[in-house]
Design a protein around this motif. Structure first.
Motif, PDB file in Angstrom:
ATOM      1  N   SER A   9      33.860  30.026  -6.506  1.00 56.22           N
ATOM      2  CA  SER A   9      32.643  29.339  -6.879  1.00 56.22           C
ATOM      3  C   SER A   9      31.501  29.880  -6.075  1.00 56.22           C
ATOM      4  N   GLY A  10      30.382  30.205  -6.756  1.00 51.62           N
ATOM      5  CA  GLY A  10      29.169  30.626  -6.076  1.00 51.62           C
ATOM      6  C   GLY A  10      28.407  29.435  -5.555  1.00 51.62           C
ATOM      7  N   GLY A  11      27.235  29.709  -4.981  1.00 50.77           N
ATOM      8  CA  GLY A  11      26.458  28.643  -4.393  1.00 50.77           C
ATOM      9  C   GLY A  11      26.003  27.623  -5.408  1.00 50.77           C
ATOM     10  N   GLU A  12      25.407  28.077  -6.526  1.00 52.18           N
ATOM     11  CA  GLU A  12      24.917  27.148  -7.524  1.00 52.18           C
ATOM     12  C   GLU A  12      26.068  26.435  -8.218  1.00 52.18           C
ATOM     13  N   VAL A  13      27.159  27.153  -8.480  1.00 48.65           N
ATOM     14  CA  VAL A  13      28.320  26.518  -9.097  1.00 48.65           C
ATOM     15  C   VAL A  13      28.904  25.451  -8.179  1.00 48.65           C
ATOM     16  N   ASN A  41      40.690  17.488 -21.938  1.00 48.24           N
ATOM     17  CA  ASN A  41      41.913  17.612 -21.166  1.00 48.24           C
ATOM     18  C   ASN A  41      41.636  17.305 -19.690  1.00 48.24           C
ATOM     19  N   THR A  42      42.608  16.705 -19.025  1.00 46.97           N
ATOM     20  CA  THR A  42      42.437  16.352 -17.614  1.00 46.97           C
ATOM     21  C   THR A  42      42.214  17.591 -16.749  1.00 46.97           C
ATOM     22  N   SER A  43      42.982  18.654 -17.022  1.00 52.53           N
ATOM     23  CA  SER A  43      42.828  19.873 -16.226  1.00 52.53           C
ATOM     24  C   SER A  43      41.456  20.501 -16.422  1.00 52.53           C
ATOM     25  N   THR A  44      40.900  20.375 -17.627  1.00 54.52           N
ATOM     26  CA  THR A  44      39.561  20.919 -17.875  1.00 54.52           C
ATOM     27  C   THR A  44      38.522  20.193 -17.035  1.00 54.52           C
ATOM     28  N   LEU A  45      38.567  18.874 -17.023  1.00 50.68           N
ATOM     29  CA  LEU A  45      37.624  18.100 -16.215  1.00 50.68           C
ATOM     30  C   LEU A  45      37.792  18.406 -14.728  1.00 50.68           C
ATOM     31  N   HIS A  46      39.033  18.580 -14.292  1.00 52.52           N
ATOM     32  CA  HIS A  46      39.272  18.888 -12.877  1.00 52.52           C
ATOM     33  C   HIS A  46      38.696  20.254 -12.513  1.00 52.52           C
ATOM     34  N   ARG A  47      38.784  21.254 -13.434  1.00 55.63           N
ATOM     35  CA  ARG A  47      38.207  22.567 -13.148  1.00 55.63           C
ATOM     36  C   ARG A  47      36.693  22.491 -13.015  1.00 55.63           C
ATOM     37  N   TYR A  48      36.055  21.644 -13.828  1.00 52.17           N
ATOM     38  CA  TYR A  48      34.610  21.479 -13.715  1.00 52.17           C
ATOM     39  C   TYR A  48      34.225  20.909 -12.356  1.00 52.17           C
ATOM     40  N   CYS A  49      34.935  19.865 -11.933  1.00 45.83           N
ATOM     41  CA  CYS A  49      34.610  19.200 -10.667  1.00 45.83           C
ATOM     42  C   CYS A  49      35.011  20.054  -9.463  1.00 45.83           C
ATOM     43  N   ALA A  50      35.956  20.974  -9.630  1.00 45.20           N
ATOM     44  CA  ALA A  50      36.364  21.844  -8.531  1.00 45.20           C
ATOM     45  C   ALA A  50      35.535  23.117  -8.455  1.00 45.20           C
ATOM     46  N   GLY A  51      34.697  23.359  -9.444  1.00 43.46           N
ATOM     47  CA  GLY A  51      33.880  24.565  -9.442  1.00 43.46           C
ATOM     48  C   GLY A  51      34.601  25.787  -9.972  1.00 43.46           C
ATOM     49  N   ASP A  52      35.775  25.604 -10.624  1.00 40.92           N
ATOM     50  CA  ASP A  52      36.504  26.734 -11.180  1.00 40.92           C
ATOM     51  C   ASP A  52      36.004  27.127 -12.561  1.00 40.92           C
ATOM     52  N   ALA A  53      35.238  26.272 -13.206  1.00 41.76           N
ATOM     53  CA  ALA A  53      34.703  26.553 -14.534  1.00 41.76           C
ATOM     54  C   ALA A  53      33.398  25.804 -14.701  1.00 41.76           C
ATOM     55  N   VAL A  54      32.547  26.334 -15.574  1.00 45.26           N
ATOM     56  CA  VAL A  54      31.252  25.715 -15.872  1.00 45.26           C
ATOM     57  C   VAL A  54      31.150  25.568 -17.384  1.00 45.26           C
ATOM     58  N   PRO A  55      30.921  24.371 -17.907  1.00 47.62           N
ATOM     59  CA  PRO A  55      30.820  24.197 -19.362  1.00 47.62           C
ATOM     60  C   PRO A  55      29.603  24.912 -19.922  1.00 47.62           C
ATOM     61  N   LEU A  56      29.783  25.560 -21.066  1.00 47.71           N
ATOM     62  CA  LEU A  56      28.667  26.247 -21.717  1.00 47.71           C
ATOM     63  C   LEU A  56      27.728  25.267 -22.418  1.00 47.71           C
ATOM     64  N   ASP A  57      28.218  24.087 -22.734  1.00 49.16           N
ATOM     65  CA  ASP A  57      27.420  23.079 -23.428  1.00 49.16           C
ATOM     66  C   ASP A  57      27.153  21.926 -22.469  1.00 49.16           C
ATOM     67  N   PHE A  58      25.924  21.402 -22.468  1.00 50.06           N
ATOM     68  CA  PHE A  58      25.591  20.310 -21.565  1.00 50.06           C
ATOM     69  C   PHE A  58      26.026  18.957 -22.107  1.00 50.06           C
ATOM     70  N   ALA A  59      26.370  18.889 -23.399  1.00 55.66           N
ATOM     71  CA  ALA A  59      26.703  17.599 -24.002  1.00 55.66           C
ATOM     72  C   ALA A  59      27.853  16.894 -23.266  1.00 55.66           C
ATOM     73  N   PRO A  60      28.989  17.556 -22.953  1.00 55.86           N
ATOM     74  CA  PRO A  60      30.050  16.849 -22.225  1.00 55.86           C
ATOM     75  C   PRO A  60      29.624  16.424 -20.826  1.00 55.86           C
ATOM     76  N   VAL A  61      28.756  17.214 -20.185  1.00 57.92           N
ATOM     77  CA  VAL A  61      28.256  16.833 -18.864  1.00 57.92           C
ATOM     78  C   VAL A  61      27.402  15.577 -18.970  1.00 57.92           C
ATOM     79  N   GLU A  62      26.594  15.493 -20.031  1.00 62.48           N
ATOM     80  CA  GLU A  62      25.748  14.322 -20.216  1.00 62.48           C
ATOM     81  C   GLU A  62      26.590  13.077 -20.469  1.00 62.48           C
ATOM     82  N   ARG A  63      27.654  13.223 -21.269  1.00 61.72           N
ATOM     83  CA  ARG A  63      28.543  12.076 -21.490  1.00 61.72           C
ATOM     84  C   ARG A  63      29.241  11.672 -20.204  1.00 61.72           C
TER      85      ARG A  63
END
Length: 451
Positions: A9-13, A41-63
């Motif tokens: 994960s980079g600084g901004e991520v 998926n649970t693993s998908t949400l965990h990757r977002y919160c761990a900084g291993d992935a960044v969603p391309l769409d903001f809609a799930p982040v907004e929800r």
């Protein structure tokens, strides 16, 4: 749901992931509980919160923010952090492309070398045309303006040489650019010319020619040309944008690599488990499947997005299924991309049973935490302000089926049919009954028997 994946994960991520974790910690819910509420998926949400992935769409982040009770100020900050994180994940790719461009430019000897050192065209040399005189440097003009002069002179010399080499026609008239004329009449070019081959972009009709097996153009009057994308690789991904067909009053795009609830899917691969890499992220399914020669196992999910080009309504009259090939199910192994998905949201879709002799697309209602979502009933209207995403779930149990969809439309007295396929090829779905099935053990880092 799409995301950028990368190692580390980079600084901004990291800042974006930290903000997600802070919002999650203020609730008393687990990752699994939040993921079920969000329909991911649970693993998908965990990757977002761990900084291993960044969603391309903001809609799930907004929800996610709304579910965690974020304030308006926190939502604005979350959106800003998300933009910076997406930009940071894209930065290495942009830098690599820029480095490749600099390497090509350096190999050519600088910006002027590709033009000033270019050889004289072969046609100009054969015709005896003298090479264009070197252009003297113009004072006060930058190098890129001088290069335009050199390119223009070189192109003019090449064109002069090719025209000089052309033989004169019998009647002493030179052939035009569109073809030989007779008696000074302009020749007919394009689709109106007799015997001209059909353009690839024309929409095929219901009948097939014996030579190619591909549907031919429909002779019905007032039919507008549809769109058939250029051939691509097997199990290709969405085109990345709305398909643009001349004359269509709407734009459309298709994704043939959708997974059930974003995580559940099976592929049939003719390789043993020790030669199959770990399952990819959903957004990387297309290249992963193409590299493994994978075939959709059991079912294929197709997402068809349709949006009008103006406020004028376009009526989607019917969605039909055409099976163009049947064979015995593919031999190999079935690989499950996940151990199963859980969620309280079931989207509405069109169900297709490919084992039937004449399969049809049957509209099925969805559910949102027990609240019914009405099925899409044809005819259905779309416009620029009212787009629609049609989800088609095609299942096969006893065949290796190749098929495509036909979408009938009408607008302001015009009608037409669009063929929807997998990048110019039919979709392909094969049954998996009786095949050994595997799932990936994330702890052991290997494929094991499905349980």
């Amino acid at each position: 749901m799409s995301a950028h994946d990368g190692g580390g994960s980079g600084g901004e991520v990291a800042e974006f992931a930290a903000l997600l974790r802070a919002l999650k910690e203020r609730t008393d819910r687990s990752y699994g509980s939040l993921a079920r509420r969000l329909g991911m998926n649970t693993s998908t949400l965990h990757r977002y919160c761990a900084g291993d992935a960044v969603p391309l769409d903001f809609a799930p982040v907004e929800r996610f923010a709304a579910l965690c009770g974020a304030t308006p100020r926190e939502r604005v900050e979350l959106h800003r952090r998300w933009l910076l994180a997406v930009a940071e994940r894209r930065r290495p790719r942009a830098a690599g492309a820029a480095g490749a461009a600099e390497a090509v430019q350096g190999a050519a000897g600088g910006p002027d070398a590709a033009v000033e050192g270019a050889p004289v065209p072969e046609g100009a040399s054969a015709a005896g045309a003298p090479p264009p005189p070197p252009s003297p440097p113009l004072p006060g003009r930058p190098w890129y303006r001088r290069r335009r002069v050199v390119v223009g002179l070189a192109s003019a010399g090449a064109l002069f040489g090719m025209l000089s080499a052309l033989p004169a026609p019998p009647d002493g008239q030179r052939a035009s650019a569109d073809g030989p004329g007779r008696g000074g009449r302009p020749t007919v070019s394009g689709p109106a010319k007799a015997g001209a081959p059909e353009r690839r972009g024309d929409s095929p009709g219901p009948s097939a020619t014996p030579a190619s097996g591909r549907p031919s153009a429909s002779p019905a009057p007032r039919k507008e040309p549809g769109h058939s994308p250029a051939p691509g690789t097997a199990s290709s991904a969405p085109s990345g944008g709305a398909q643009d067909a001349g004359g269509l009053p709407f734009a459309w795009s298709v994704n043939s690599q959708a997974w059930k609830l974003g995580c559940g899917h099976d592929y049939v691969i003719a390789k043993p488990p020790d030669r199959v890499p770990p399952p990819p992220a959903p957004q990387d399914a297309a290249p992963w499947a193409a590299a493994q020669g994978a075939v959709h196992g059991g079912e294929t999910l197709v997402q068809l997005s349709v949006q009008g080009r103006s406020e004028t309504a376009v009526v989607l009259e019917a969605l039909r299924v055409r099976v163009v090939g049947r064979a015995a199910p593919v031999e190999g192994h079935a690989y499950a991309m996940d151990q199963g998905c859980g969620g309280s949201i079931t989207p509405r879709y069109f169900a297709v049973d490919l084992d039937k002799d004449r399969p049809i697309a049957r509209a099925v209602a969805g559910s949102d935490s027990g609240t019914p979502i009405p099925a899409v009933r044809m005819p259905y209207r779309v416009s620029a302000k009212d787009p629609e995403v049609l989800l088609v779930t095609a299942e096969a149990g006893s065949c290796d089926c190749r098929w495509y969809l036909e979408l009938d439309w009408s607008s302001q007295g015009r009608t037409g049919t669009v063929r929807v396929d997998d990048g110019g090829r039919p979709f392909r779905t094969s049954g998996i009954e009786g095949l050994p099935r595997y799932m990936y053990d994330t702890l052991e880092r290997r494929w094991g028997p499905y349980s």
